[in-house]
Design a protein around this motif. Structure first.
Motif, PDB file in Angstrom:
ATOM      1  N   THR A 118      41.429  45.781  34.437  1.00 10.09           N
ATOM      2  CA  THR A 118      40.187  45.336  35.082  1.00 10.09           C
ATOM      3  C   THR A 118      39.743  43.945  34.656  1.00 10.09           C
ATOM      4  N   ASP A 119      40.552  43.262  33.868  1.00 16.36           N
ATOM      5  CA  ASP A 119      40.140  41.972  33.323  1.00 16.36           C
ATOM      6  C   ASP A 119      39.737  40.965  34.390  1.00 16.36           C
ATOM      7  N   ARG A 120      40.457  40.917  35.467  1.00 13.25           N
ATOM      8  CA  ARG A 120      40.193  39.882  36.485  1.00 13.25           C
ATOM      9  C   ARG A 120      39.796  40.472  37.832  1.00 13.25           C
ATOM     10  N   LEU A 121      39.306  41.717  37.817  1.00 11.18           N
ATOM     11  CA  LEU A 121      38.879  42.362  39.051  1.00 11.18           C
ATOM     12  C   LEU A 121      37.361  42.446  39.104  1.00 11.18           C
ATOM     13  N   SER A 122      36.842  42.352  40.302  1.00 10.25           N
ATOM     14  CA  SER A 122      35.413  42.585  40.495  1.00 10.25           C
ATOM     15  C   SER A 122      35.168  44.089  40.459  1.00 10.25           C
TER      16      SER A 122
END
Length: 60
Positions: free
Chosen positions: A15-19
């Motif tokens: 989830t590091d780069r997900l909205s």
């Protein structure tokens, strides 16, 4: 905590780069579910956000 080791948690979603929306879509896809479209528009979303903000204001 035997559930965590079971197959129902076999897939990890990075989830590091997900909205938030991206995470919800990834989890739904992984579970084989579809997401319902948002029932509100921009105005409704803004009113809901303002309502939550006002509910959390502490006076005094």
């Amino acid at each position: 905590m035997t559930v965590v080791g079971s197959d129902c948690f076999a897939e990890t979603v990075v989830t590091d780069r997900l909205s938030v929306r991206g995470v919800a879509e990834a989890v739904a896809e992984s579970a084989g579910l579809g997401l319902a479209p948002s029932r509100g528009g921009t105005v409704r979303r803004g009113l809901r956000r303002a309502h939550v903000t006002l509910r959390h204001v502490r006076l005094g």
